[in-house]
Design a protein around this motif. Structure first.
Motif, PDB file in Angstrom:
ATOM      1  N   MET A   1       0.831  -1.202   0.000  1.00  0.00           N
ATOM      2  CA  MET A   1       0.000   0.000   0.000  1.00  0.00           C
ATOM      3  C   MET A   1       0.871   1.259   0.000  1.00  0.00           C
ATOM      4  O   MET A   1       1.919   1.293   0.626  1.00  0.00           O
ATOM      5  N   THR A  11      -3.315   0.982  -3.506  1.00  0.00           N
ATOM      6  CA  THR A  11      -2.456  -0.175  -3.742  1.00  0.00           C
ATOM      7  C   THR A  11      -1.371   0.203  -4.744  1.00  0.00           C
ATOM      8  O   THR A  11      -1.565   1.074  -5.598  1.00  0.00           O
ATOM      9  N   GLU A  13      -0.442  -1.635  -7.120  1.00  0.00           N
ATOM     10  CA  GLU A  13      -0.909  -2.091  -8.428  1.00  0.00           C
ATOM     11  C   GLU A  13      -1.773  -1.046  -9.138  1.00  0.00           C
ATOM     12  O   GLU A  13      -1.812  -1.000 -10.372  1.00  0.00           O
ATOM     13  N   ASP A  14      -2.482  -0.225  -8.372  1.00  0.00           N
ATOM     14  CA  ASP A  14      -3.358   0.802  -8.945  1.00  0.00           C
ATOM     15  C   ASP A  14      -2.653   2.135  -9.166  1.00  0.00           C
ATOM     16  O   ASP A  14      -3.273   3.110  -9.573  1.00  0.00           O
ATOM     17  N   THR A  32       6.890  -1.999 -10.345  1.00  0.00           N
ATOM     18  CA  THR A  32       5.678  -1.174 -10.338  1.00  0.00           C
ATOM     19  C   THR A  32       5.258  -0.804 -11.761  1.00  0.00           C
ATOM     20  O   THR A  32       5.992  -1.031 -12.715  1.00  0.00           O
TER      21      THR A  32
END
Length: 196
Positions: A1, A11, A13-14, A32
């Motif tokens: 996070m 996150t 990932e987002d 990333t």
């Protein structure tokens, strides 16, 4: 996070991480969603626009090196206000830094505030500033303004952290060439502290 403050987190990932140069990212951000735009406002705008269309991020994080006035080398500054420092249409009757006929305020306010980091006003322009004389901004870079503007127009949360590499003075180029390689580790300590 990625923990921004007590109320906001995203996150990894987002998140889309945006750098001008690979040397600012190092190997730290290889795991990333990362883009390197190249130097300058036009390159930054083009590459971020393409990445938004492709990745549809929930958070955009601009990380990079910058000159700083009133800060120390190696310090991380959270920028939430931005000025296009090379926009000068005063000859047409507009104010210093005002983009003519755009309805964009001279100081563009956009960006999340990260807990425990000093804040700065970032002046972006297509020149490497070495003789800083403007008092309207205290962080100097070459890409953040268009990134902040695009993020605002696309309604995507934006975080801008700048690693102070120099004082935008006469030794700025030499200082930058040494300090730029230290930026990624400094960002890692702030953004990925749960993984260290």
């Amino acid at each position: 996070m990625i923990i921004i403050n007590n109320e906001t987190a995203f996150t990894v990932e987002d998140t889309l991480f945006v750098f001008a140069l690979d040397s600012e990212a190092g190997k730290v951000f290889d795991h990333t969603n990362k883009i390197t735009t190249g130097i300058g406002k036009v390159n930054a705008a083009i590459e971020l626009t393409k990445a938004i269309l492709k990745n549809k991020p929930k958070l955009i994080v601009n990380l990079g090196s910058a000159g700083g006035i009133g800060f120390h080398k190696g310090e991380i500054i959270c920028c939430t206000q931005f000025i296009q420092r090379d926009m000068d249409a005063r000859g047409l009757g507009f104010k210093k830094f005002e983009t003519p006929l755009s309805n964009i305020p001279i100081i563009l306010e956009n960006g999340l505030k990260m807990d425990n980091l000093p804040e700065g006003i970032c002046g972006s322009g297509d020149s490497f500033e070495m003789n800083h004389i403007n008092t309207e901004y205290n962080v100097i870079d070459m890409e953040a303004y268009p990134l902040a503007l695009i993020a605002r127009r696309e309604n995507i949360p934006f975080l801008c952290l700048k690693y102070i590499s120099d004082d935008a003075g006469s030794d700025a180029a030499d200082d930058w060439s040494v300090q730029v390689h230290l930026a990624s580790e400094a960002f890692k300590k702030i953004l990925f502290k749960d993984f260290i």
